[in-house]
Design a protein around this motif. Sequence first.
Motif, PDB file in Angstrom:
ATOM      1  N   CYS A  20      59.176  27.168  60.749  1.00 26.96           N
ATOM      2  CA  CYS A  20      58.934  28.613  60.697  1.00 26.96           C
ATOM      3  C   CYS A  20      59.788  29.321  61.759  1.00 26.96           C
ATOM      4  CB  CYS A  20      57.446  28.875  60.943  1.00 26.96           C
ATOM      5  SG  CYS A  20      57.033  30.615  61.144  1.00 26.96           S
ATOM      6  N   GLN A  22      59.181  31.930  63.235  1.00 21.16           N
ATOM      7  CA  GLN A  22      58.361  32.598  64.242  1.00 21.16           C
ATOM      8  C   GLN A  22      57.631  31.623  65.167  1.00 21.16           C
ATOM      9  OE1 GLN A  22      59.937  35.447  63.604  1.00 21.16           O
ATOM     10  NE2 GLN A  22      58.100  36.500  64.233  1.00 21.16           N
ATOM     11  N   CYS A  23      56.999  30.563  64.569  1.00 19.66           N
ATOM     12  CA  CYS A  23      56.132  29.703  65.398  1.00 19.66           C
ATOM     13  C   CYS A  23      56.560  28.236  65.389  1.00 19.66           C
ATOM     14  CB  CYS A  23      54.687  29.822  64.914  1.00 19.66           C
ATOM     15  SG  CYS A  23      54.402  29.003  63.327  1.00 19.66           S
ATOM     16  N   CYS A  34      56.059  30.584  57.965  1.00 17.16           N
ATOM     17  CA  CYS A  34      54.815  29.983  57.457  1.00 17.16           C
ATOM     18  C   CYS A  34      53.871  31.092  56.955  1.00 17.16           C
ATOM     19  CB  CYS A  34      54.150  29.147  58.543  1.00 17.16           C
ATOM     20  SG  CYS A  34      53.385  30.108  59.849  1.00 17.16           S
ATOM     21  N   CYS A  37      52.180  33.288  59.766  1.00 14.92           N
ATOM     22  CA  CYS A  37      53.069  34.292  60.371  1.00 14.92           C
ATOM     23  C   CYS A  37      53.386  35.403  59.367  1.00 14.92           C
ATOM     24  CB  CYS A  37      54.348  33.646  60.880  1.00 14.92           C
ATOM     25  SG  CYS A  37      54.068  32.624  62.331  1.00 14.92           S
TER      26      CYS A  37
HETATM   27 ZN   LIG Z   1      54.775  30.555  61.662  1.00 12.88          ZN
END
Ligand SMILES: [Zn+2]
Length: 233
Positions: A20, A22-23, A34, A37
């Motif tokens: 992902c 972001q994370c 994901c 997110c």
């Molecule tokens: Zn994520």
Amino acid sequence: MSSLSERTSALFDWFFPSFCTQCQTPIKASQGICDCCLNDLPLLDLSTQANLLHRPDIIEFFPDCQFDHLIACAWYRPPFDNWLSQLKFSNQIYYKKALQQVIKQQLAASKLCCEHWPELFIILPLHNKRFLQRGYNQVAQTWAACLPADTINLNYLQRPKKTKAQSSLTKAKRIKNLQGAFVCKDDLTGKTVAIVDDVMTTGATLNAATVVLKEAGAEQVWAFVTCLTPLGR
Ligand SMILES: [Zn+2]
């Protein structure tokens, strides 16, 4: 999906894991972000009012829109600003996948509350010289996979004049810069068409394209953009 292609896809994910943006959670190769997110992203709410031109706060920023309907995914802010600039200048594929997840989600939400839907989507063209310099049209690359292939048109709008980059100009100069920028040689009589672009700042580009499409007979012109970034916001 057949069990064989499911197994192939799972094997691919195992050998070439994706994460992902972001994370960093492991995700499928077809994703860029994901689901958690994705749900947390600050998206514009299109589930009750898909035409953003009916929102007073948006009309205040964009009072001169010539098109009939505006659908946008989000304001131009983190993480979308980073995703779009990474995609525009370095063609990073995972940002494209993340943006496509956002666009698909927003299209589905707006379609649910629209009685009418465009029959044709016209991806805003780049001038040939800019296209050759960059090698790809980032708007087409992102949006084409989110729309039915038989509704996308890359040829109805042509851009014979090389205009200056709009980002370097004031609002008045942006309008002048776009005079004669677009040409449509097709007959669009009675059609509802949508123009697709990545970022709307003053709406001058979309307005210039709208005028040309209406002169070609389009009954309604809608604008679909990834992000809104009004000057002075
Ligand atoms: Zn994520």
